[in-house]
Design an enzyme around this catalytic site. Structure first.
Site, PDB file in Angstrom:
ATOM      1  N   GLU B  26       0.885  -1.180   0.000  1.00  0.00           N
ATOM      2  CA  GLU B  26       0.000   0.000   0.000  1.00  0.00           C
ATOM      3  C   GLU B  26       0.914   1.218   0.000  1.00  0.00           C
ATOM      4  O   GLU B  26       1.444   1.648   1.024  1.00  0.00           O
ATOM      5  CB  GLU B  26      -0.966  -0.081   1.191  1.00  0.00           C
ATOM      6  CG  GLU B  26      -1.931  -1.265   1.006  1.00  0.00           C
ATOM      7  CD  GLU B  26      -2.897  -1.523   2.148  1.00  0.00           C
ATOM      8  OE1 GLU B  26      -3.051  -0.651   3.028  1.00  0.00           O
ATOM      9  OE2 GLU B  26      -3.516  -2.617   2.154  1.00  0.00           O
ATOM     10  N   HIS B 118      -3.108   3.593   5.047  1.00  0.00           N
ATOM     11  CA  HIS B 118      -3.488   2.468   4.201  1.00  0.00           C
ATOM     12  C   HIS B 118      -4.031   2.924   2.867  1.00  0.00           C
ATOM     13  O   HIS B 118      -4.531   4.044   2.731  1.00  0.00           O
ATOM     14  CB  HIS B 118      -4.568   1.621   4.892  1.00  0.00           C
ATOM     15  CG  HIS B 118      -4.060   0.839   6.053  1.00  0.00           C
ATOM     16  ND1 HIS B 118      -3.620  -0.470   5.921  1.00  0.00           N
ATOM     17  CD2 HIS B 118      -3.901   1.170   7.344  1.00  0.00           C
ATOM     18  CE1 HIS B 118      -3.213  -0.903   7.105  1.00  0.00           C
ATOM     19  NE2 HIS B 118      -3.373   0.071   7.986  1.00  0.00           N
ATOM     20  N   THR B 168      -5.779  -3.933  15.270  1.00  0.00           N
ATOM     21  CA  THR B 168      -4.927  -3.203  14.344  1.00  0.00           C
ATOM     22  C   THR B 168      -3.613  -2.786  14.988  1.00  0.00           C
ATOM     23  O   THR B 168      -3.483  -2.739  16.213  1.00  0.00           O
ATOM     24  CB  THR B 168      -5.627  -1.916  13.893  1.00  0.00           C
ATOM     25  OG1 THR B 168      -5.945  -1.167  15.088  1.00  0.00           O
ATOM     26  CG2 THR B 168      -6.917  -2.208  13.147  1.00  0.00           C
ATOM     27  N   GLU B 180      -7.635   5.446   5.252  1.00  0.00           N
ATOM     28  CA  GLU B 180      -7.774   4.464   4.188  1.00  0.00           C
ATOM     29  C   GLU B 180      -8.100   5.236   2.914  1.00  0.00           C
ATOM     30  O   GLU B 180      -9.185   5.824   2.806  1.00  0.00           O
ATOM     31  CB  GLU B 180      -8.909   3.505   4.553  1.00  0.00           C
ATOM     32  CG  GLU B 180      -9.061   2.329   3.641  1.00  0.00           C
ATOM     33  CD  GLU B 180      -8.090   1.189   3.946  1.00  0.00           C
ATOM     34  OE1 GLU B 180      -8.042   0.729   5.096  1.00  0.00           O
ATOM     35  OE2 GLU B 180      -7.390   0.764   3.005  1.00  0.00           O
TER      36      GLU B 180
END
Lengths: 323, 313
Positions: B26, B118, B168, B180
Site C-alpha cells: 500500500e 493504508h 490493528t 484508508e
C-alpha cells in the site's frame, strides 16, 4: 485521374490464407490478472470446445502463479517464449516458468513450425487506463489486423487500439508467438488480484468477436480491405526519476499523464510530479503517445510508461484459401 | 454555551506516530513515511514528537501485503502476551516489538496518537477509520478534518462491532486513527491519492497542535458509517467465487444499497440481488486483499455521534 490513383494505392491485392482450424485462448499467463483466469475457467465450465469448424483449446498458462495470485513465481512467463529460451536445456536450476514455457510450446507450438496452433489469443489485464488494446508483433499479419478491425468496429463501450511491438519472430518473447497467428488482449484499468465485472465483460466481448470473426473467416466470408487506425508502435520507455544516493523513486507520474494513456505528450509537457513539488517535463523532440502508464508490474523494471508513435495501416481484402 | 464542567479534559498529545507499510504493497503510506524519515520538516509540530515508522519492513521490501500473516490483525491480546521467539510468525514478532516501542497497549505509557496509513482498491475516497464511538478526542479531530477539507468529503467508518472489529497496529495507542485512501491498485503509487493522504494528515497534525496550545473545541456531531455485516462472494462447493461485484455496485462505496438492487453478476451474466431487510451503505467494495478473507464488501448503517467539548488538561 488523381482519385483513381489514390484508390489504387489504397486497395491492396486480395490475400487468401489457410483456415484457422485450431484456436487457443490462454488466461493466467500472469497469475494475478484475473479477467483472463475467470474467463478461461468459465469457458472450461461451459465445455466450449468448438468455434464453428475450429477446435478451441483453453489454457491456464501459469497455474502456480494463479494459485498464489502473483504475477509469476520465479520469472515472468510472458518473457520466456524467445527461440533461445524455448530451446535452452533444462537443469535443476531452470526456473519454473521456463519449464512451463517449454511445456506450452509442446502443447500449442512448436513456435514457427507447421504443427503449431493456428491462432493464440492471450488474455491480460493492466493497472493502466488502456481500455481494450490488442497487442502483437507484426502489422502485416492480415488475420490479426482483420480481427482488430472487427473488434474495433463492434465494440463501442471502450476505446479499442492496436499496439505493435516490432520484433523479429525469434526474439518475440510473448506467448502469442507460439501460434501461426497470435495476439494479446490487454484490458484495463484493473488492480491486480481483483476481478471487475465491467473489465471482465469487455474482455469477454473481445474474445466473442474474435471467435465470431474466426468462424466467418473459416466459412468463406470475404473481408474487404481498407485502413485501420489507432495503431501505436512502441518507440521507447520512460523511467522513474530516482535519488542518486538512496536509489528511491522521487516522483509520481504527473496527474496530467496518469490515466491518460494514448493522449499526446508534447515536448515541455509535465511527466512527473516530484514529492518535493517540482515538475519533471518531457524533453524529447517528437510528439508521442504514452501507454502502460503506471502499470504495477513495471515498477521492478523502473518503467513509468512507454511511448508510441501513432499510425494507420492499410490492409488487403482477405478470404480463406479454398483447397 | 459551554460551561467548563461539561468539557472533557485530555492530556496534551505529546507523542504521535505515523505508521506506513503495515501492508507492504500500500504505497502512499510507504512513500510518505520514507519521505518523512529522511526529512521530517513537514510533519513537525511545536511541542509534539511526531515519529514516522515503517511497521512491516519485510513486506515493504517484497512489495507484498504480508510475509507470514496480516500485521493489521496481529495485535490480539493472545499474540501480544505470547512468549517471544523466532518460531513465531514474522508479523507476530513484529507486533510484539511495536507494542514495546509504542505501547504497551492499554497502558498509560502508550503513545497518545497513532495514524496508520493504508490504501484500498475500493473507491472509498479519503476514509477515516474510528475504532471507538466514545473517543471524543478522535471524534473532535475527525470533525476538524472534515471541516478543513470541505467541500471534499472524508467519510468516517466506525469499526466498533463485537465480531467485525479487528486488532490493528494502531490499536496500541490511546487514540488510534486509520487513514484508508483509494482507489489505488496494490503496488502502485498514484499522485492524486498520495497528495490527498498528505493533506488529510496535515490537517490532523494541525488539530493536535491547536489542541496542545490550549484551544477548546466546542461540542459537535460527526456523521459516521457503522460496520454492520460482512458480505462474501457467492462460491461453489470448492470455494471458488462464481460471481463478481455487479457493475451497478462496483465503485459505489458509501452509496445506498436497497433491497432488490443488483449486487453480483455471475460469469455467465446472471444478476444476483441484495436481499437484506433495509437500505445499507456498502464499503470496501471489491478490495483485492479481502478475497481471501471471504469479503466482497461490508455493509454499514449511518449514525450521528455526539462529541462533548474537549480541551487539554
Amino acid at each position: 485521374m488523381r482519385k483513381k490513383m489514390k484508390q489504387a494505392l489504397e486497395q491492396m491485392e486480395p490475400v487468401s490464407l489457410p483456415a484457422l482450424s485450431r484456436v487457443a485462448i490462454c488466461g493466467g499467463t500472469h497469475g494475478n490478472e484475473m479477467s483472463g483466469v475467470y474467463l478461461v475457467r468459465e469457458l472450461q465450465r461451459q465445455k466450449l470446445e468448438k468455434a464453428g469448424s475450429a477446435t478451441l483449446t483453453t489454457v491456464i498458462s501459469n497455474p502456480r502463479a494463479v494459485q498464489v495470485c502473483k504475477r509469476y513465481t520465479d520469472m515472468d512467463l510472458n518473457r520466456c517464449f524467445t527461440d533461445a529460451i524455448l530451446s535452452s536445456p533444462v537443469t535443476v536450476a531452470t526456473p519454473y516458468e521456463v519449464r512451463r514455457a517449454q511445456e506450452l510450446n509442446t502443447l500449442l507450438g512448436p513456435k514457427g513450425k507447421l504443427g503449431a496452433v493456428d491462432l493464440v489469443c492471450d488474455l491480460h489485464n493492466t493497472t493502466a487506463n488502456m481500455g481494450l488494446s490488442l497487442i502483437s508483433y507484426s502489422v502485416q499479419d492480415w488475420v490479426i489486423m482483420h480481427i482488430y478491425r472487427q473488434v474495433q468496429r463492434k465494440i463501442t463501450s471502450a476505446p479499442v487500439r492496436f499496439i505493435l511491438l516490432d520484433l523479429p519472430l525469434a526474439d518475440v518473447y510473448s506467448q502469442d508467438s507460439l501460434g501461426k497467428h497470435g495476439f494479446s488482449i490487454e484490458v484495463g484499468p484493473q488492480p491486480h488480484g481483483v476481478v471487475r465485472a465491467d473489465i471482465f465483460n469487455l474482455m469477454k466481448e473481445a474474445v466473442d468477436q474474435t471467435l465470431d470473426w474466426v468462424q466467418c473467416f473459416n466459412s468463406g466470408s470475404a473481408f474487404e480491405g481498407g485502413e485501420v487506425d489507432d495503431v501505436y508502435t512502441f518507440v521507447k520507455s520512460v523511467y522513474y526519476p530516482r535519488d542518486p544516493e538512496t536509489n528511491q523513486i522521487t516522483a509520481a507520474i504527473h496527474p496530467q499523464v496518469q490515466d491518460r494513456d494514448f493522449c499526446l505528450l508534447h515536448p515541455g509537457d509535465p511527466m512527473f510530479l516530484m514529492f518535493s513539488g517540482e515538475i519533471v517535463k518531457y524533453e524529447g523532440e517528437e510528439v508521442l503517445h504514452p501507454f502502460f502508464v503506471n502499470e504495477c508490474a513495471y515498477y521492478e523494471k523502473s518503467i513509468a510508461f512507454h511511448l508510441a508513435r501513432k499510425m494507420t495501416v492499410t490492409i488487403p481484402p482477405l478470404q480463406v484459401k479454398r483447397d | 454555551m459551554t460551561s467548563s464542567t461539561n468539557v472533557s479534559c485530555f492530556h496534551e498529545a505529546r507523542r504521535v506516530a505515523i505508521f506506513g507499510g503495515t501492508h507492504g504493497n500500500e504505497m502512499s503510506g510507504v512513500t510518505l513515511v520514507n519521505l518523512w524519515i529522511q526529512n521530517g520538516k513537514e510533519i513537525h509540530r511545536k511541542g509534539v514528537e511526531t515519529k514516522p515508522f515503517i511497521t512491516n519492513p519485510r513486506a515493504v521490501e517484497k512489495c507484498t501485503r504480508y510475509v507470514d500473516t496480516d500485521l493489521n490483525r496481529a495485535f490480539t491480546t493472545e499474540n501480544l502476551s505470547a512468549p517471544s521467539g523466532d518460531d513465531l510468525p514474522y508479523e507476530v514478532q513484529r507486533a510484539q516489538q511495536i507494542n514495546e516501542i509504542f505501547g504497551p497497549k492499554g497502558s498509560p505509557e502508550a503513545y497518545d496518537v497513532i495514524f496508520d496509513l493504508h490504501n484500498t482498491t475500493s473507491n472509498m475516497g479519503c476514509t477515516l477509520i474510528l475504532e471507538s464511538s466514545k473517543d471524543h478526542f478522535n471524534l473532535q479531530m475527525m470533525h476538524y478534518i472534515k471541516k478543513a477539507i470541505a467541500p471534499d468529503s472524508c467519510p468516517v467508518l466506525l469499526t466498533e462491532h463485537p465480531l467485525l472489529k479487528y486488532s490493528t497496529s494502531r490499536s496500541v495507542a490511546k487514540h488510534p486513527i486509520g487513514l484508508e485512501v483509494g482507489p489505488q491498485p496494490q503496488g502502485v503509487l498514484r499522485s492524486n491519492i498520495f497528495e490527498s493522504m498528505r493533506v488529510v494528515l496535515k490537517h490532523a497534525l494541525d488539530f493536535i497542535e491547536l489542541f496542545n496550545e490550549g484551544l477548546e473545541f466546542p461540542p459537535c456531531t460527526v456523521d459516521v458509517f457503522r460496520v454492520s455485516e460482512k458480505m462474501d462472494y457467492p462460491r461453489d462447493t470448492n470455494g471458488n467465487i462464481i460471481a463478481m461485484v455487479h457493475p451497478n455496485l462496483q465503485d459505489c462505496d458509501w452509496e445506498p444499497l436497497n433491497p432488490g438492487d443488483p449486487m453480483f453478476q455471475t460469469f455467465d451474466g446472471t444478476t444476483l440481488r441484495y436481499e437484506g431487510a433495509g437500505t445499507v451503505y456498502p464499503t470496501f467494495i471489491n478490495e483485492a486483499a479481502y478475497y481471501e478473507k471471504q469479503q466482497a464488501f461490508v455493509t454499514t448503517r449511518r449514525e450521528t455521534l455526539a462529541a462533548g467539548a474537549i480541551k487539554k488538561t
